[in-house]
Design a protein around this motif. Structure first.
Motif, mmCIF file in Angstrom:
data_model
loop_
_atom_site.group_PDB
_atom_site.id
_atom_site.type_symbol
_atom_site.label_atom_id
_atom_site.label_comp_id
_atom_site.label_asym_id
_atom_site.label_seq_id
_atom_site.Cartn_x
_atom_site.Cartn_y
_atom_site.Cartn_z
ATOM 1 N N GLN A 1 0.920 -0.981 -0.037
ATOM 2 C CA GLN A 1 0.573 -0.171 0.094
ATOM 3 C C GLN A 1 0.844 1.309 0.010
ATOM 4 O O GLN A 1 0.024 2.341 -1.263
ATOM 5 C CB GLN A 1 -0.492 0.088 1.215
ATOM 6 N N GLY B 1 -8.511 0.201 2.591
ATOM 7 C CA GLY B 1 -7.475 -0.836 3.206
ATOM 8 C C GLY B 1 -7.921 -1.575 4.645
ATOM 9 O O GLY B 1 -9.020 -1.329 4.694
ATOM 10 N N ARG C 1 -1.216 -1.548 5.417
ATOM 11 C CA ARG C 1 -2.336 -2.297 5.164
ATOM 12 C C ARG C 1 -3.401 -1.542 4.361
ATOM 13 O O ARG C 1 -4.537 -1.216 4.246
ATOM 14 C CB ARG C 1 -3.087 -3.186 5.898
#
Ligand SMILES: Nc1ncnc2c1ncn2[C@@H]1O[C@H](COP(=O)(O)OP(=O)(O)OP(=O)(O)O)[C@@H](O)[C@H]1O
Ligand SMILES: [Mg+2]
Length: 446
Positions: free
Chosen positions: A69, A108, A115
Motif C-alpha cells: 500500500q 485498506g 495495509r
C-alpha cells in the motif's frame, strides 16, 4: 483569479490482487502477468493454444499481487495529494470488477499501518505537511457521500433517510446541495469522520465478495491555504481531493445477487456503463456531446474527467482465469481513460473560501473587542493589563467564559479556529456567525 495550465492526461495505474482462497481451492489458472518495470499487464486466453500471444496493455504504472500500500501511495498518489495542497483539485478513483480490491486500495485495513489504503495515508500526509508549514494557515474540511441506487446520501448526516440533490454553479461547477462538511484539525479527527461515514455505508455480501460495496462512495477533503503574497495581501488557494471507491461491476450469475442485491447491481452496472460512455466520448475525438448527465456518478466526476482536476484512476483486476473477460473489459476501459485530457489549475481566491470568512470574522470580533476595551479603560480611568480578566462576555458568547485583553482574546479565537475547528458552513450560516465552539455531533454521539 486562477493560474491556467496546459492540459494533462488522466494517469492510469493497474493493480492485480493475489489469488483468493476460493480461487485457489477451485484450482483456477493464473492468466494475468504483471511486468512492473515495463508498466505492462499481459492477459492470456485460458482457452487459447500454447502459441497464442497474450494481450498486452501498457500503463503509467502497474502493481502486482505483492505490491505494498505504501509504495502505491508514495509513487502514485502522493504527488497528486501534494498538488491538492498547492490548490489544485485532485481525484483518485478505483475502478474494476467486484472483489478485485478497490476498497482495499482506497481504504485498506484501517488499524494496520502496513495495509491501510490511500484515504488514511492521505490524512497522515496532509496533516504532516500542515504541521511543518511555517507561513501558511490551513483549514481542512471533510465530507463523505455515497451514491446508492442512483440517490445521493450524506454519510455524515444524522438523518440517513434524506436524499440530496445535485446542483450546478458556473464558477464552481457541480456540487451536492446541503452536503455536510466538518472542519478537522488532526489525523485523529478526520479518521473519526471516515469511521462514522463508513458505518453508514451500504455494504452487502455476495458470492464474489463478502463485504461488497453496494454504492459508490466519495470522501471529499477540501484544503484551504492562506498565505501572504508578494503584493502584501493574503491569498487563499483551495484544493479539493475526491477519493472515490466505486462499486464493482458484476454479473448476476457469478454474484448470485437476488432481490435487493440484484436491484443494487442493476443500478451499479448502469452507472458504470454511463462512466464508460463518458470515457469513450471524451477520447473518441468525434463526440461533441459528453453524456455526463446520464448518471449522478458521471455528473459528480465531471471535473475529474476532462475538467479542472488532476486525476489518477486505479484499475483493479484479479489474476484468475475465471474472470478473464471482466479483466479484459477493465483493461480496455482503463486503457482508453489514459487519453482523457484534463485542464487542472490552481484555484486561487475563490469567492466562497471559508478561511477568508473566518479571517474576516476574527477581524470583526477583534475590532469589536478593541472598541470595548477602549471604552472600558476610559470609564475605569486605567488600561487593562494583558491577561487581566474582563467583566462581561463577548456578544453571543455561549460558553460564558471570561474574556481577557482584546488582542489576547482575538489571538485565542484565532487559536481556537485552528485547533477546535467548526461545524458545517450551513450551521454557521444559520447562526450567523462562526461556530468554532460547537462540538461536532459525532463527539456528542460517542
Ligand atoms: N492487493 C491485495 N492484497 C491482499 N488482499 C486483497 C488485495 N486486494 C483485495 N484484497 C482482498 O480481497 C477482498 C475483496 O477486496 P475489496 O473488498 O477491496 O474488493 P472491491 O473491489 O472493493 O469489491 P466490490 O466491488 O464488491 O466492493 C478483500 O477481502 C480484500 O482484503
Ligand atoms: Mg468495494
Amino acid at each position: 483569479m486562477s493560474k491556467s495550465k496546459s492540459s494533462e492526461s488522466v494517469k492510469v495505474v493497474v493493480r492485480c490482487r493475489p489469488m483468493n482462497e476460493k480461487e485457489k481451492a477451485a484450482n483456477f489458472g493464473r492468466v494475468v502477468s504483471v511486468d512492473v518495470k515495463l508498466g505492462q499487464v499481459a492477459v492470456k486466453n485460458p482457452r487459447g493454444t500454447a502459441h497464442e500471444h497474450p494481450k498486452v496493455f501498457t500503463f503509467d504504472s502497474v502493481y502486482d499481487s505483492n505490491s505494498k500500500q505504501v509504495d502505491l501511495y508514495d509513487e502514485t498518489f502522493r504527488p497528486l495529494v501534494d498538488s491538492v495542497l498547492l490548490g489544485f483539485n485532485g481525484t483518485i478513483f478505483a475502478y474494476g470488477q467486484t472483489g478485485t480490491g478497490k476498497t482495499y486500495t482506497m481504504e485498506g485495513v484501517r488499524n494496520d499501518p502496513e495495509r491501510r489504503g490511500v484515504i488514511p495515508n492521505s490524512f497522515e500526509h496532509i496533516f504532516t505537511h500542515i504541521s511543518r508549514s511555517q507561513n501558511q494557515q490551513y483549514l481542512v474540511r471533510a465530507s463523505y457521500l455515497e451514491i446508492y441506487q442512483e440517490e445521493i446520501r450524506d454519510l455524515l448526516s444524522k438523518d440517513q433517510a434524506r436524499r440530496l440533490e445535485l446542483k450546478e454553479r458556473p464558477d464552481t461547477g457541480v456540487y451536492v446541495k446541503d452536503l455536510s462538511s466538518f472542519v478537522t484539525k488532526s489525523v485523529k479527527e478526520i479518521e473519526h469522520v471516515m469511521n462514522v461515514g463508513n458505518q453508514n455505508r451500504s455494504v452487502g455480501s455476495t458470492n464474489m465478495n463478502e463485504h461488497s460495496s453496494r454504492s459508490h462512495a466519495i470522501f471529499v477533503i477540501t484544503i484551504e491555504c492562506s498565505e501572504l503574497g508578494l503584493d502584501g495581501e493574503n491569498h487563499i488557494r483551495v484544493g479539493k481531493l475526491n477519493l472515490v471507491d466505486l462499486a464493482g461491476s458484476e454479473r448476476q450469475a457469478k454474484t448470485g445477487a437476488q432481490g435487493e442485491r440484484l436491484k443494487e447491481a442493476t443500478k451499479i452496472n448502469l452507472s458504470l456503463s454511463a462512466l464508460g460512455n463518458v470515457i469513450s466520448a471524451l477520447v473518441d475525438g468525434k463526440s461533441t456531446h459528453i453524456p455526463y448527465r446520464d448518471s449522478k456518478l458521471t455528473r459528480l466526476l465531471q471535473d475529474s474527467l476532462g475538467g479542472n482536476a488532476r486525476t489518477v484512476m486505479v484499475a483493479n483486476i484479479g489474476p484468475a482465469s475465471y474472470n478473464v473477460e471482466e479483466t479484459l473489459t477493465t483493461l480496455r476501459y482503463s486503457n482508453r481513460a489514459k487519453n482523457i485530457k484534463n485542464k487542472p489549475r490552481v484555484n486561487e481566491d475563490p469567492k466562497d473560501a471559508l478561511l477568508r470568512e473566518f479571517q474576516e470574522e476574527i477581524a470583526r470580533l477583534k475590532e469589536q473587542l478593541e472598541k470595548r476595551s477602549g471604552k472600558r479603560s476610559q470609564s475605569k480611568g486605567r488600561k487593562r493589563r494583558p491577561g487581566e480578566s474582563g467583566d462581561e462576555l463577548a456578544e453571543g458568547d455561549e460558553d460564558g467564559e471570561e474574556e481577557g485583553d482584546g488582542d489576547e482574546q482575538a489571538g485565542e479565537m484565532r487559536r481556537r479556529m485552528r485547533i477546535i475547528g467548526g461545524s458545517s458552513r450551513k450551521s454557521w450560516r444559520r447562526r450567523g456567525r462562526p461556530s468554532w465552539r460547537i462540538t461536532a455531533w459525532w463527539q456528542r454521539r460517542n
